[in-house]
Design an enzyme around this catalytic site. Structure first.
Site, short mmCIF file in Angstrom:
data_model
loop_
_atom_site.label_atom_id
_atom_site.label_comp_id
_atom_site.label_asym_id
_atom_site.label_seq_id
_atom_site.Cartn_x
_atom_site.Cartn_y
_atom_site.Cartn_z
CD GLU A 285 86.45 13.81 19.95
OE1 GLU A 285 86.50 13.60 20.90
OE2 GLU A 285 85.15 13.97 19.43
CD GLU B 266 90.78 32.59 3.49
OE1 GLU B 266 90.94 33.64 2.67
OE2 GLU B 266 89.95 31.77 4.39
#
Length: 301
Positions: free
Chosen positions: A80, A111
């Site tokens: 954003e 991960e």
């Protein structure tokens, strides 16, 4: 030691036997409680935001790093920054374990895969800032990225939902979100994720304030690249300057879509170059540039 994010909430055992409305109350209330925890981290969040702003001013890169649901939070915030604050894409890197998903499948084993990180962070330097997020505070991918960034001289902002997180050992700014255990035990996409999102959004918005990309609550450095944002840009120019639609549109055209410069043009700056000079003198902040314009000080000294 049992991590707080893995502990059983007092209401957890009743979740599946309660009525749906009672279960909904428990789930929502738990996330509201988690959200409140961010307030306790105000000072360190402000310090982290200033570090992020310094990185961008100095031409450095913001690295967002996480895995799993925390990875989705960092990706959402990072992606954003261009549209909201006009941050160049070249100054933002998203390092999500396994990559940002393109389907509904998000693998869990990635991960633990840290082998590629030395290559991905090979160019990290003291101009850069790494924002590392992990609910447990012990995710191998996130920890290793923080270690490499710290070794390269970068500023590390660590966000975790356990106060004793290993991540904080390599963090310059440790944001410890003391969220309650999850009503759905271990589902950190909920309360922990809610708090992470608020912390990340607050960090990046305060960063925008520091950079001068916010004026009276308006996104004056937004990148207008679609119909909706072009209309928003015109609306911002009109709101700041009180000019009509046609004048705002003309100013945006002359400024090449730069909202701050358009505002100064609409207020009487003689050229985009003089408007840009005024902004440089005010370090990108529109308010002081407007004040100088009103004082007839737009010519650089």
């Amino acid at each position: 030691m049992t991590l707080k994010t893995e502990q059983l909430h007092a209401l957890a055992s009743t979740l599946d036997v309660a009525t749906l409305d009672a279960a909904a109350d428990a789930l929502v209330s738990n996330q509201v409680d988690a959200a409140r925890c961010v307030l306790a981290c105000r000072d360190v969040i402000c310090a982290g935001a200033s570090a992020m702003a310094k990185t961008l001013r100095n031409g450095g890169t913001l690295y967002y790093v996480a895995a799993g649901s925390s990875g989705l939070m960092v990706a959402a915030d990072a992606m954003e920054l261009g549209g909201t604050f006009g941050i160049p894409v070249a100054q933002i890197e998203i390092l999500m374990a396994g990559g940002v998903p393109t389907t509904a499948h998000m693998p869990g084993d990635v991960e633990d895969e840290v082998d590629k990180l030395p290559v991905l962070l090979a160019n990290v330097s003291d101009r850069d800032c790494l924002i590392a997020v992990t609910a447990s505070g012990s995710t191998p991918y996130t920890l290793r990225a923080a270690e490499l960034a710290r070794a390269g001289g970068a500023t590390v902002i660590g966000i975790a939902n356990n106060s004793q997180a290993l991540l904080f050992e390599t963090s310059d700014h440790a944001i410890a979100l003391d969220t309650p255990s999850e009503v759905l035990s271990g589902s950190t996409r909920m309360g922990a994720g809610t708090a992470q999102k608020i912390a990340l959004n607050t960090l990046s918005t305060l960063m925008g304030v520091e950079l001068g990309h916010v004026y009276q609550g308006l996104m004056v450095n937004l990148k207008a690249d679609n119909i909706k944002l072009l209309a928003r840009a015109r609306g911002i120019v009109r709101q700041v300057t009180q000019v009509d639609e046609a004048t705002a549109a003309s100013a945006l055209t002359r400024s090449g879509g730069d909202v701050k410069i358009a505002c100064l043009l609409a207020l009487g700056a003689q050229s985009p170059e003089l408007a840009r000079a005024a902004l440089i003198r005010s370090q990108g902040h529109l308010g002081p540039a407007i004040a100088r314009l009103h004082s007839h000080e737009t010519t650089p000294k």
